[in-house]
Design a protein around this motif. Structure first.
Motif, mmCIF file in Angstrom:
data_model
loop_
_atom_site.group_PDB
_atom_site.id
_atom_site.type_symbol
_atom_site.label_atom_id
_atom_site.label_comp_id
_atom_site.label_asym_id
_atom_site.label_seq_id
_atom_site.Cartn_x
_atom_site.Cartn_y
_atom_site.Cartn_z
ATOM 1 N N GLU A 1 34.804 15.080 45.350
ATOM 2 C CA GLU A 1 35.037 16.189 46.288
ATOM 3 C C GLU A 1 36.529 16.331 46.599
ATOM 4 O OE1 GLU A 1 30.777 15.999 48.732
ATOM 5 O OE2 GLU A 1 32.564 14.936 49.473
ATOM 6 N N TYR A 2 37.179 15.196 46.830
ATOM 7 C CA TYR A 2 38.606 15.247 47.164
ATOM 8 C C TYR A 2 39.425 15.745 45.981
ATOM 9 C CZ TYR A 2 43.140 13.758 48.985
ATOM 10 O OH TYR A 2 44.436 13.736 49.437
ATOM 11 N N LEU A 3 39.123 15.239 44.768
ATOM 12 C CA LEU A 3 39.849 15.640 43.569
ATOM 13 C C LEU A 3 39.629 17.133 43.290
ATOM 14 C CD1 LEU A 3 41.523 14.835 41.064
ATOM 15 C CD2 LEU A 3 39.356 14.263 39.924
ATOM 16 N N THR A 4 38.404 17.598 43.442
ATOM 17 C CA THR A 4 38.086 19.014 43.214
ATOM 18 C C THR A 4 38.835 19.911 44.190
ATOM 19 O OG1 THR A 4 35.896 18.415 42.399
ATOM 20 C CG2 THR A 4 36.224 20.704 43.059
ATOM 21 N N HIS A 5 38.910 19.471 45.444
ATOM 22 C CA HIS A 5 39.630 20.246 46.472
ATOM 23 C C HIS A 5 41.091 20.430 46.083
ATOM 24 C CE1 HIS A 5 40.898 21.627 50.432
ATOM 25 N NE2 HIS A 5 41.866 20.706 50.389
ATOM 26 N N LEU A 6 41.749 19.350 45.626
ATOM 27 C CA LEU A 6 43.143 19.454 45.210
ATOM 28 C C LEU A 6 43.291 20.423 44.035
ATOM 29 C CD1 LEU A 6 44.432 15.751 45.344
ATOM 30 C CD2 LEU A 6 44.997 17.610 46.910
ATOM 31 N N ARG A 7 42.434 20.302 43.046
ATOM 32 C CA ARG A 7 42.536 21.127 41.850
ATOM 33 C C ARG A 7 42.259 22.604 42.142
ATOM 34 N NH1 ARG A 7 39.591 17.085 37.419
ATOM 35 N NH2 ARG A 7 41.498 15.899 36.890
ATOM 36 N N ALA B 1 31.468 27.516 42.121
ATOM 37 C CA ALA B 1 30.659 26.697 43.025
ATOM 38 C C ALA B 1 31.430 26.374 44.303
ATOM 39 C CB ALA B 1 30.245 25.404 42.333
ATOM 40 N N TYR B 2 32.723 26.257 44.169
ATOM 41 C CA TYR B 2 33.563 25.884 45.308
ATOM 42 C C TYR B 2 33.931 27.109 46.156
ATOM 43 C CZ TYR B 2 37.128 23.207 47.859
ATOM 44 O OH TYR B 2 37.865 22.597 48.823
ATOM 45 N N MET B 3 34.264 28.262 45.480
ATOM 46 C CA MET B 3 34.774 29.445 46.183
ATOM 47 C C MET B 3 33.755 30.578 46.293
ATOM 48 S SD MET B 3 37.797 28.603 47.075
ATOM 49 C CE MET B 3 38.291 30.226 47.680
ATOM 50 N N GLY B 4 32.654 30.476 45.563
ATOM 51 C CA GLY B 4 31.652 31.535 45.609
ATOM 52 C C GLY B 4 31.957 32.694 44.684
ATOM 53 N N MET B 5 32.975 32.582 43.872
ATOM 54 C CA MET B 5 33.345 33.618 42.911
ATOM 55 C C MET B 5 34.091 32.982 41.748
ATOM 56 S SD MET B 5 36.496 35.422 45.019
ATOM 57 C CE MET B 5 35.534 35.559 46.525
ATOM 58 N N THR B 6 34.173 33.706 40.612
ATOM 59 C CA THR B 6 34.855 33.163 39.444
ATOM 60 C C THR B 6 36.367 33.263 39.667
ATOM 61 O OG1 THR B 6 34.973 35.294 38.319
ATOM 62 C CG2 THR B 6 32.984 33.965 37.956
ATOM 63 N N PRO B 7 37.151 32.589 38.854
ATOM 64 C CA PRO B 7 38.611 32.690 38.975
ATOM 65 C C PRO B 7 39.099 34.141 38.838
ATOM 66 C CG PRO B 7 38.051 30.808 37.629
ATOM 67 C CD PRO B 7 36.785 31.530 37.880
ATOM 68 N N SER B 8 38.526 34.872 37.904
ATOM 69 C CA SER B 8 38.943 36.267 37.708
ATOM 70 C C SER B 8 38.614 37.096 38.939
ATOM 71 C CB SER B 8 38.265 36.863 36.474
ATOM 72 O OG SER B 8 38.647 36.151 35.312
ATOM 73 N N GLU B 9 37.407 36.910 39.489
ATOM 74 C CA GLU B 9 37.015 37.639 40.685
ATOM 75 C C GLU B 9 37.917 37.299 41.855
ATOM 76 O OE1 GLU B 9 32.220 38.023 39.732
ATOM 77 O OE2 GLU B 9 32.978 36.366 40.971
ATOM 78 N N PHE B 10 38.277 36.042 41.956
ATOM 79 C CA PHE B 10 39.183 35.622 43.026
ATOM 80 C C PHE B 10 40.547 36.280 42.863
ATOM 81 C CE2 PHE B 10 42.521 32.845 44.656
ATOM 82 C CZ PHE B 10 42.116 32.668 45.968
ATOM 83 N N ARG B 11 41.077 36.308 41.603
ATOM 84 C CA ARG B 11 42.378 36.930 41.352
ATOM 85 C C ARG B 11 42.321 38.420 41.698
ATOM 86 N NH1 ARG B 11 45.117 36.097 35.590
ATOM 87 N NH2 ARG B 11 46.324 34.509 36.703
ATOM 88 N N ASN B 12 41.264 39.131 41.276
ATOM 89 C CA ASN B 12 41.140 40.553 41.560
ATOM 90 C C ASN B 12 41.051 40.811 43.052
ATOM 91 O OD1 ASN B 12 41.230 41.193 38.852
ATOM 92 N ND2 ASN B 12 38.981 41.130 38.611
ATOM 93 N N SER B 13 40.311 39.976 43.737
ATOM 94 C CA SER B 13 40.158 40.158 45.184
ATOM 95 C C SER B 13 41.486 39.955 45.901
ATOM 96 C CB SER B 13 39.119 39.190 45.744
ATOM 97 O OG SER B 13 39.580 37.854 45.671
ATOM 98 N N MET B 14 42.269 39.000 45.418
ATOM 99 C CA MET B 14 43.556 38.748 46.043
ATOM 100 C C MET B 14 44.520 39.887 45.741
ATOM 101 S SD MET B 14 43.115 36.097 47.763
ATOM 102 C CE MET B 14 44.799 35.819 48.271
ATOM 103 N N LEU B 15 44.433 40.502 44.506
ATOM 104 C CA LEU B 15 45.294 41.626 44.159
ATOM 105 C C LEU B 15 44.966 42.833 45.013
ATOM 106 C CD1 LEU B 15 45.411 41.333 40.255
ATOM 107 C CD2 LEU B 15 47.284 40.919 41.862
ATOM 108 N N VAL B 16 43.688 43.112 45.190
ATOM 109 C CA VAL B 16 43.253 44.247 46.020
ATOM 110 C C VAL B 16 43.743 44.062 47.446
ATOM 111 C CG1 VAL B 16 41.258 45.423 47.009
ATOM 112 C CG2 VAL B 16 41.286 44.814 44.595
ATOM 113 N N THR B 17 43.630 42.844 47.902
ATOM 114 C CA THR B 17 44.049 42.550 49.278
ATOM 115 C C THR B 17 45.543 42.757 49.428
ATOM 116 O OG1 THR B 17 42.311 40.891 49.524
ATOM 117 C CG2 THR B 17 44.143 40.761 51.064
ATOM 118 N N ASN B 18 46.310 42.348 48.429
ATOM 119 C CA ASN B 18 47.762 42.493 48.505
ATOM 120 C C ASN B 18 48.176 43.962 48.438
ATOM 121 O OD1 ASN B 18 48.194 39.780 48.719
ATOM 122 N ND2 ASN B 18 48.500 39.437 46.510
#
Length: 548
Positions: A481-487, A523-540
């Motif tokens: 859990e700790y290693l996954t959090h850092l990564r 599993a950690y964020m509830g979305m894929t890396p691509s979805e996370f990147r797109n969501s952050m771009l939209v937000t910005n």
């Protein structure tokens, strides 16, 4: 006062032999050498006459020998012994007619001297020389009795005639046929911080109780000897009975009553092992060995008991305590610091140990020492200080060798485990904190690499199981859990850079498989890396639009 013995001889080797035999008999005689056969040179004290005088005729003149034959010196001494390389038949007759006690043919060996001295002791005790001398002879008879007892229990006498002769010299009317061994319970614990003289007092008090018992029960022919710091042996002459069972019953009755008398007379508890009856005294050493084997069963029966050899089964050597799965479980629990689990396993192990029967006690103790070593090693792996554990291990190993029964070993085992737990607990917080801090520093510097629980535990010099346990207790998270959090945190920041591909980010944060990285991220964020990147771009973009 010792009885005086004069030796008129120039043979130094003969004198040394006599002095040596005298020492073996605990020096009942005061031996004095006289170099001359002349009457004026042989001191004679009417108030304290010599018990015996030895005349060596070897290399003496015919005049000197004739003087002896005429009985010049015979009347002064109770026992006159004549020695020579050769005696004619007429010489021997002449010596004995004139009252010589014995004629010895040279060379004389120590066994002949030993027999002669015993005869002098027996004869001296019956002759009215003086009260002190008679008392000394009684002491010598006691020494002869003890000497006979030791030779019997160790099987040193092979001839029935010799046993009978020595028993007669010892004042016994019958020869012992049964042996019992009295052992002072918990002797080594009683002797803690006590002097040896205190132990001697205990043994003497016990012997007094035994003597008193047999005096009251009109049993005269018995010998009591000390055979070790905590053991007293009784060689008993049981009367002739019809059946073997009757001998066993009678000896057991005596032992039970002696045990009670010793407790009432001294306050000390004893356990008595009783051997079988043997009609032939040459086999009395077997009864002695049987009494010891019977006594060894106190390991299972407990103290304050009478155990007859006929009631015990032979010990078996078939035991392997280290194969108990409970021991392996407990050792693992000590290593990972599962203190509640250790206490539960401890009760289970003690139940198993206390149920053991008919096992050789010495082998049992050796295997218990192996258990101690296994648990000590587990405690060290569990974080206890090496020096503290080794000190405890040495202390309890010494104690184990002195324990007398299974109940004491169970208590000992309970104390050992709790002591090892205390060492782990006292060092646990400090050791755990330092180990986890070292591990965290390593993880923070190397989390983007291929690292595992085993590799990090090795860096902290801990076993993987123990490291995993203390890591979670300290950080609140498991290692994964700790290693996954850092990564994932590192990946989130990298996803903001559009120049970095998902594959490259996966590699840079320690995942060699981009698909596996995507699954972990989702599993950690509830979305894929691509979805996370797109969501952050939209937000910005939204954020910049509202600002403009």
């Amino acid at each position: 006062m010792k009885s005086k013995v004069l030796i008129v001889s120039e043979d130094e080797s003969l004198l040394k032999k006599m002095e040596h035999v005298n020492e073996l008999l605990h020096s009942p005689f005061s031996i004095k050498k006289v170099n001359s056969f002349l009457e004026k040179d042989i001191e004679y004290d009417p108030a304290e006459p010599a018990l015996a005088i030895f005349f060596d005729l070897d290399n003496k003149t015919a005049k000197e020998q004739n003087a002896l034959l005429e009985g010049m010196e015979y009347q002064k001494y109770p026992h006159v012994i004549v020695m020579n390389v050769h005696f004619s038949h007429d010489e021997i007759r002449g010596f004995f007619k004139n009252g010589v006690f014995d004629c010895l043919k040279k060379p004389i060996n120590e066994e002949d001297i030993y027999k002669l001295f015993l005869e002098l002791i027996k004869g001296g005790s019956q002759s009215p020389i003086s009260t002190p001398a008679n008392q000394e002879m009684e002491h010598v008879k006691d020494d002869v009795k003890r000497s006979l007892a030791y030779d019997l229990i160790f099987g040193n006498v092979k001839h029935s005639k010799k046993i009978w002769d020595r028993s007669q010299l010892a004042g016994l009317s019958t020869i012992p046929n049964t042996c019992m061994t009295i052992c002072i319970d918990n002797y080594h614990r009683l002797m803690e911080n006590k002097s040896e003289s205190w132990g001697q007092t205990i043994r003497k008090d016990i012997i007094k109780c035994v003597d008193k018992y047999f005096d009251h029960n009109q049993v005269e022919d018995m010998i009591v000897i000390i055979n070790g710091p905590e053991k007293v042996n009784v060689l008993l002459s049981l009367p002739v009975l019809n059946k073997i069972k009757e001998f066993k019953k009678l000896s057991t009755i005596h032992a039970e009553k002696i045990k009670i008398d010793i407790k009432e007379g001294t306050g000390y508890s004893v356990t008595i092992g009783v051997g079988n009856y043997y009609e032939d005294a040459r086999n009395l050493h077997l009864s002695y060995q049987e009494s010891l084997q019977a006594l060894a069963n106190k390991f299972f029966t407990g103290s304050n008991a009478v155990i007859h050899y006929g009631d015990v089964e032979p010990f078996t050597n078939e035991i392997d305590l280290l194969q108990m799965k409970e021991i392996a479980v407990m050792a693992n629990q000590l290593t990972i610091g599962d203190f509640d689990g250790v206490k539960k396993s401890l009760n289970s192990v003690i139940r198993i140990i206390s149920s053991q029967r008919n096992i050789n006690p010495n082998l049992f103790k050796l295997q218990t020492l192996d258990l101690l070593s296994t648990l000590a090693h587990a405690a060290i792996n569990g974080g206890a200080h090496l020096k503290e554990v080794l000190t405890t291990q040495l202390q309890y190993a010494k104690e184990l060798l002195l324990l007398e029964n299974l109940e004491q070993i169970c208590q000992w085992f309970y104390e050992v485990v709790n002591q090892l737990l205390e060492h782990i607990v006292s060092n646990h917080n400090e050791s755990m904190l330092k180990s986890v801090q070292k591990a965290l520093m390593y993880i923070n510097h190397h989390f983007t690499e291929e690292i595992s629980l085993e590799s990090v535990a090795k860096q902290a010099h801990l076993s993987p199981n123990y490291f995993s346990n203390i890591f979670k207790k300290t950080t609140g998270s498991s290692f994964i859990e700790y290693l996954t959090h850092l990564r994932i945190d590192k990946a989130k920041s990298m996803l903001m850079d559009l120049n970095c591909t998902i594959y490259q980010i996966s590699e840079d944060v320690g995942y060699r498989n981009s698909r596996y990285f995507s699954r972990v991220f989702k599993a950690y964020m509830g979305m894929t890396p691509s979805e996370f990147r797109n969501s952050m771009l939209v937000t910005n973009i939204s954020s910049r639009g509202s600002t403009s």
